[in-house]
Design a protein around this motif. Structure first.
Motif, short mmCIF file in Angstrom:
data_model
loop_
_atom_site.label_atom_id
_atom_site.label_comp_id
_atom_site.label_asym_id
_atom_site.label_seq_id
_atom_site.Cartn_x
_atom_site.Cartn_y
_atom_site.Cartn_z
N SER A 73 31.84 -14.57 24.31
CA SER A 73 32.49 -13.27 24.47
C SER A 73 34.00 -13.39 24.60
CB SER A 73 31.93 -12.57 25.72
OG SER A 73 32.10 -13.40 26.88
N TYR B 92 35.60 -10.29 18.75
CA TYR B 92 34.29 -9.71 18.41
C TYR B 92 33.15 -10.56 18.96
CZ TYR B 92 37.29 -7.34 15.04
OH TYR B 92 38.31 -6.64 14.45
N GLU C 218 30.24 -11.95 21.76
CA GLU C 218 29.19 -11.31 22.55
C GLU C 218 28.30 -12.40 23.13
OE1 GLU C 218 26.70 -8.93 20.13
OE2 GLU C 218 26.45 -10.45 18.58
#
Length: 539
Positions: free
Chosen positions: A252, A256, A258
């Protein structure tokens, strides 16, 4: 047979006497052998071992006397005749001087090399001063080798002189037809011949290394003594035993980035690791199940030199100091795998039992906050009126529209089953009020078609009034339409069809049979209207 004369008597017939006591008459031995070689020796005794009455001379004195030539009484001895003339092709037949050397071939078509060192051998024939230049043949070299210059007298300069053996010495450079050759060594016969003729032979030189050949030399293989660990036993006992960990791949902190769930599987049979992704439906990712193929994961590698490339596809066993083992996997800890962070938060029951039995460790599930992505509700745009509602809906459900699904079982059961009703227009116009229409309801697909029987001399062209289509009820919305069905068609009921109002006046006999057969799904008002119409028709 010999006999010795008496002492003081002349050696004349009648003056000799035989010795009756003498029994040996053989000659003495004058030839002996030492270390396998025959050696002559002087006789010590005579025949029959009689003593020799001679002057005692040594072997050297006897040889000297044998070699001396007697001088003639009248002058000196005549000179010996001259020796025979021997031509050079006989005197120097099969006598060849050999020199080893090389020349540098300039390479202009390759950016990786400037020159190549090609060894040669010079053969100098003493009988006619001819020279041959031969290059040793190397198998699969791709270069025409062998005899470079055939045997001939090589020109030395423009004045017509040729190369002589006096011009050949170690360290000298010889220019032959534009190519410079350098002599580095020679054989023993060549060195002895030159020194016998008074030529000082220079020290031999080493052959320079060929850069192209050095570049093709393969490095020596390094061999590692195999360990005593029994891999066959590990394979037989640990086959199909896998440690399964549930982890989160957290990236993360990148653009972009995660957190994605993964499953880490450790195979005990060969200590290999595999990482598989956990896919969810409609997550927008390609369905690749394997994030990291099954392989042994290096935990620590040897420090690389500055010239070693940092981006390599695979790491060999010689560069790895230690691989990941089961003791390196612990629930609740973050491990680095090929530069990526994985948080182990849970494992299966077999893994817990394995660590409890072998490492005396018990694992408990770690609660982690999984970032739920914002679920976007699907919004269907309003119906635009083009085509049917079902066709338009398919454009919103998938990128590539698919035809609407049909109820094939209903179509097979109700094929060719049609409910026909008689109707008239509900209008203020008297001429249209007299027009008769046939409303047909198709049970297979719930569609309605309207047909007007032609009437002669009526002034109205009969025929098809409405194509087969589904008709929505008045008052329903465009997005949620409610279509007409058999339960809505009662005698005297008004049916609105696209701004046209029709009043049902009659029905055929099949309609009554169908409604009575399906009376559970038909309202009682519809059945009563049909029965009243049938009773009034029979009166």
């Amino acid at each position: 047979m010999t006999s010795n004369p008496a002492q003081g008597l002349p050696f004349l017939p009648g003056n000799t006497f035989r010795d009756p006591t003498k029994s040996l008459y053989h000659r003495p031995q004058t030839l002996g052998y030492k270390n396998g070689y025959s050696l002559p020796r002087r006789p010590v005794v005579g025949i029959g071992r009689d003593p020799l009455i001679v002057t005692e001379l040594t072997q050297a004195e006897l040889d000297q006397l044998a070699n001396q030539r007697p001088t003639l009484t009248y002058g000196q001895a005549r000179p010996a005749p001259p020796e025979d003339f021997i031509p050079s092709h006989v005197a120097f037949d099969k006598k060849v001087l050999r020199f080893d050397g090389y020349f540098k071939q300039v390479i202009t078509v390759s950016p990786g090399e400037e020159y190549r060192v090609r060894p040669v051998v010079f053969y100098y024939y003493l009988e006619d001063d001819s020279i041959a230049v031969v290059e040793p043949v190397v198998e699969n070299s791709g270069i025409p080798q062998g005899k470079l210059i055939k045997r001939q007298q090589l020109p030395k300069n423009d004045q017509g002189e040729i190369y002589h053996w006096k011009d050949l010495n170690l360290g000298n450079e010889i220019i032959v037809y534009g190519t410079t050759y350098r002599l580095t060594s020679c054989d023993n016969f060549t060195q002895e011949y030159l020194e016998s003729e008074g030529v000082i032979v220079n020290d031999p030189e080493e052959m320079p290394c060929d850069p192209y050949s050095e570049g093709r030399v393969q490095p020596l293989r390094s061999y590692i003594t195999p360990s005593d660990f029994d891999r066959l036993k590990q394979f037989l006992t640990m086959d199909r035993k896998v440690l399964r960990f549930y982890a989160l791949w957290d990236y993360s902190d990148t653009l972009y980035g995660e957190t994605r769930p993964v499953i880490i599987q450790y195979y005990l049979m060969d200590n290999s690791v595999e990482i598989r992704e956990v896919h969810e439906p409609n997550n927008g990712r390609d369905p690749f199940p394997v994030l990291l193929r099954r392989q042994r994961l290096p935990k620590q590698t040897h420090p690389c030199s500055a010239s070693f490339p940092t981006c390599v596809l695979e790491v060999s066993d010689q560069e790895v100091e230690e691989y990941y083992l089961p003791k390196d996997f612990k629930v609740g800890e973050t491990m680095i795998v090929l530069g990526r962070r994985f948080l182990l938060y849970d494992c299966d029951e077999f893994t817990k039992n394995y660590y409890r039995d072998n490492f005396a460790e018990s694992f408990t599930k770690v609660e982690v906050d999984k970032k739920d992505s914002n679920k976007v509700t699907k919004e269907i745009p309003p119906y635009n009126g083009f085509g049917s509602l079902e066709d338009t809906m398919q454009n919103c459900l998938s990128l590539i529209p698919q035809p609407p699904k049909k109820d094939f079982l209903k179509m097979l059961e109700n094929d060719h089953k049609v409910l026909r009703y008689q109707a008239r227009l509900d209008t203020q116009n008297g001429e249209d009020r007299q027009r008769i229409f046939i409303l047909s309801y198709f049970l297979s697909n719930d569609m309605i078609s309207i047909f007007e029987p032609p009437v002669r001399n009526s002034g109205i062209v009969g025929g098809k009034f409405l194509e087969k289509t589904r008709i929505p009820k008045p008052g329903c919305t465009i997005d949620n339409p409610v279509y007409y069905g058999p339960a809505d068609f009662a005698i005297g009921t008004t049916v609105e069809v696209f701004a046209h109002r029709f009043i049902l006046t009659d029905a055929d006999e099949y309609v009554m049979k169908f409604l009575e057969a399906n009376s559970k799904n038909i309202p009682s008002e519809v059945l009563n209207s049909m029965r009243q119409r049938e009773s009034s028709a029979t009166r």
